[in-house]
Design a protein around this motif. Structure first.
Motif, PDB file in Angstrom:
ATOM      1  N   GLU A   2       0.822  -1.214   0.000  1.00 60.18           N
ATOM      2  CA  GLU A   2       0.000   0.000   0.000  1.00 60.18           C
ATOM      3  C   GLU A   2       0.853   1.259   0.000  1.00 60.18           C
ATOM      4  O   GLU A   2       0.471   2.271  -0.568  1.00 60.18           O
ATOM      5  N   ARG A   3       2.008   1.195   0.655  1.00 59.54           N
ATOM      6  CA  ARG A   3       2.857   2.387   0.764  1.00 59.54           C
ATOM      7  C   ARG A   3       3.838   2.511  -0.392  1.00 59.54           C
ATOM      8  O   ARG A   3       4.522   3.519  -0.510  1.00 59.54           O
ATOM      9  N   PRO A  15      -4.223  -6.210  -4.230  1.00 61.14           N
ATOM     10  CA  PRO A  15      -3.752  -6.094  -2.845  1.00 61.14           C
ATOM     11  C   PRO A  15      -3.721  -7.423  -2.088  1.00 61.14           C
ATOM     12  O   PRO A  15      -2.874  -7.626  -1.243  1.00 61.14           O
ATOM     13  N   LYS A  16      -4.611  -8.333  -2.387  1.00 59.75           N
ATOM     14  CA  LYS A  16      -4.652  -9.614  -1.668  1.00 59.75           C
ATOM     15  C   LYS A  16      -4.350 -10.749  -2.644  1.00 59.75           C
ATOM     16  O   LYS A  16      -5.121 -11.697  -2.775  1.00 59.75           O
ATOM     17  N   TRP A  17      -3.199 -10.657  -3.293  1.00 59.96           N
ATOM     18  CA  TRP A  17      -2.862 -11.592  -4.357  1.00 59.96           C
ATOM     19  C   TRP A  17      -2.591 -13.008  -3.880  1.00 59.96           C
ATOM     20  O   TRP A  17      -2.599 -13.920  -4.674  1.00 59.96           O
ATOM     21  N   PRO A  20      -7.147 -17.263  -2.736  1.00 62.75           N
ATOM     22  CA  PRO A  20      -7.873 -17.753  -3.912  1.00 62.75           C
ATOM     23  C   PRO A  20      -8.938 -16.780  -4.436  1.00 62.75           C
ATOM     24  O   PRO A  20      -9.193 -16.728  -5.631  1.00 62.75           O
ATOM     25  N   ALA A  21      -9.549 -16.004  -3.572  1.00 60.42           N
ATOM     26  CA  ALA A  21     -10.612 -15.089  -4.000  1.00 60.42           C
ATOM     27  C   ALA A  21     -10.102 -14.014  -4.954  1.00 60.42           C
ATOM     28  O   ALA A  21     -10.881 -13.421  -5.692  1.00 60.42           O
ATOM     29  N   SER A  22      -8.797 -13.768  -4.949  1.00 58.63           N
ATOM     30  CA  SER A  22      -8.229 -12.758  -5.842  1.00 58.63           C
ATOM     31  C   SER A  22      -8.143 -13.232  -7.284  1.00 58.63           C
ATOM     32  O   SER A  22      -7.923 -12.441  -8.177  1.00 58.63           O
ATOM     33  N   GLY A  23      -8.285 -14.535  -7.499  1.00 60.40           N
ATOM     34  CA  GLY A  23      -8.230 -15.074  -8.855  1.00 60.40           C
ATOM     35  C   GLY A  23      -6.804 -15.241  -9.350  1.00 60.40           C
ATOM     36  O   GLY A  23      -5.842 -15.086  -8.607  1.00 60.40           O
ATOM     37  N   GLU A  29       1.129  -8.818 -13.563  1.00 57.65           N
ATOM     38  CA  GLU A  29       0.980  -8.783 -12.110  1.00 57.65           C
ATOM     39  C   GLU A  29       2.070  -9.607 -11.427  1.00 57.65           C
ATOM     40  O   GLU A  29       2.640  -9.190 -10.423  1.00 57.65           O
ATOM     41  N   TYR A  30       2.380 -10.786 -11.993  1.00 58.60           N
ATOM     42  CA  TYR A  30       3.489 -11.581 -11.464  1.00 58.60           C
ATOM     43  C   TYR A  30       4.793 -10.795 -11.542  1.00 58.60           C
ATOM     44  O   TYR A  30       5.611 -10.815 -10.618  1.00 58.60           O
ATOM     45  N   LYS A  31       5.000 -10.104 -12.660  1.00 58.09           N
ATOM     46  CA  LYS A  31       6.232  -9.331 -12.849  1.00 58.09           C
ATOM     47  C   LYS A  31       6.365  -8.256 -11.770  1.00 58.09           C
ATOM     48  O   LYS A  31       7.433  -8.106 -11.174  1.00 58.09           O
ATOM     49  N   VAL A  32       5.287  -7.530 -11.498  1.00 65.60           N
ATOM     50  CA  VAL A  32       5.320  -6.468 -10.487  1.00 65.60           C
ATOM     51  C   VAL A  32       5.537  -7.060  -9.093  1.00 65.60           C
ATOM     52  O   VAL A  32       6.347  -6.558  -8.316  1.00 65.60           O
ATOM     53  N   ILE A  33       4.838  -8.126  -8.794  1.00 66.48           N
ATOM     54  CA  ILE A  33       4.970  -8.745  -7.471  1.00 66.48           C
ATOM     55  C   ILE A  33       6.390  -9.255  -7.255  1.00 66.48           C
ATOM     56  O   ILE A  33       7.009  -8.986  -6.221  1.00 66.48           O
ATOM     57  N   CYS A  34       6.916  -9.987  -8.233  1.00 67.25           N
ATOM     58  CA  CYS A  34       8.243 -10.596  -8.060  1.00 67.25           C
ATOM     59  C   CYS A  34       9.383  -9.600  -8.156  1.00 67.25           C
ATOM     60  O   CYS A  34      10.370  -9.719  -7.427  1.00 67.25           O
ATOM     61  N   SER A  35       9.276  -8.622  -9.029  1.00 68.17           N
ATOM     62  CA  SER A  35      10.409  -7.719  -9.231  1.00 68.17           C
ATOM     63  C   SER A  35      10.371  -6.482  -8.338  1.00 68.17           C
ATOM     64  O   SER A  35      11.377  -5.791  -8.217  1.00 68.17           O
TER      65      SER A  35
END
Length: 168
Positions: A2-3, A15-17, A20-23, A29-35
């Motif tokens: 968030e920050r 936000p809640k990746w 399971p409810a996030s799909g 999205e994987y790229k942003v989360i991992c990198s």
């Protein structure tokens, strides 16, 4: 998350990746989360030395993950060069060697082998963005949404090959 302030051209990850409810996550999205997000989080969680110092298993895991992030970063660039090919190859091989050291019971998969050969793609086909396929990913996602029961019906073949907005 968030920050974290991301540039306008980077898509925000859900936000809640992790639930399971996030799909399903998209490739971007994987790229942003991992990198970005995991780098920040793992440095905070594993990056501080404990009583074992820099030889601790969590710290070595962090370094291993960062080797992967460094190699993948080269694939996201909009330019390529012989220096970048060499850098990618050093980083991906370092990552794979460390995986085998950290997890001696693990057998490398075909994707690990193919990752080493991406250097050839960079050399002969240019930067990864030039052959990126987000349009095809969206079509694949729509095809996965089609309700099917595994039986061929009267119009099964037509439904498979005709792309429509109605995912029946």
């Amino acid at each position: 998350m968030e920050r974290t302030v991301l540039p306008s051209w980077i898509q925000q990850a859900p936000p809640k990746w992790g639930i399971p409810a996030s799909g399903k996550l998209s490739a971007d999205e994987y790229k942003v989360i991992c990198s970005i997000h995991l780098v920040v989080t793992l440095i905070r969680v594993w990056g501080y030395e404990n009583e074992e110092g820099p030889q601790s298993w969590p710290f070595q895991m962090l370094l291993n993950f960062l080797d992967l992030v460094h190699s993948i970063h080269v694939l996201f660039l909009r330019e390529t060069s012989t220096k970048l090919w060499a850098y990618y190859k050093v980083q991906i091989l370092k990552y794979l060697r460390t995986v085998l050291e950290l997890f001696p019971d693990v057998t490398l998969a075909l994707n690990h082998h193919l990752a080493v050969h991406i250097v050839n793609d960079l050399e002969y086909l240019g930067p990864g963005h030039a052959r990126s396929t987000p349009v095809f990913e969206r079509i694949n996602h729509r095809l996965q949404e089609i309700k099917k029961n595994g039986h061929q019906g009267k119009h099964a073949l037509e439904c498979t090959f005709q792309y429509t907005d109605d995912p029946r």
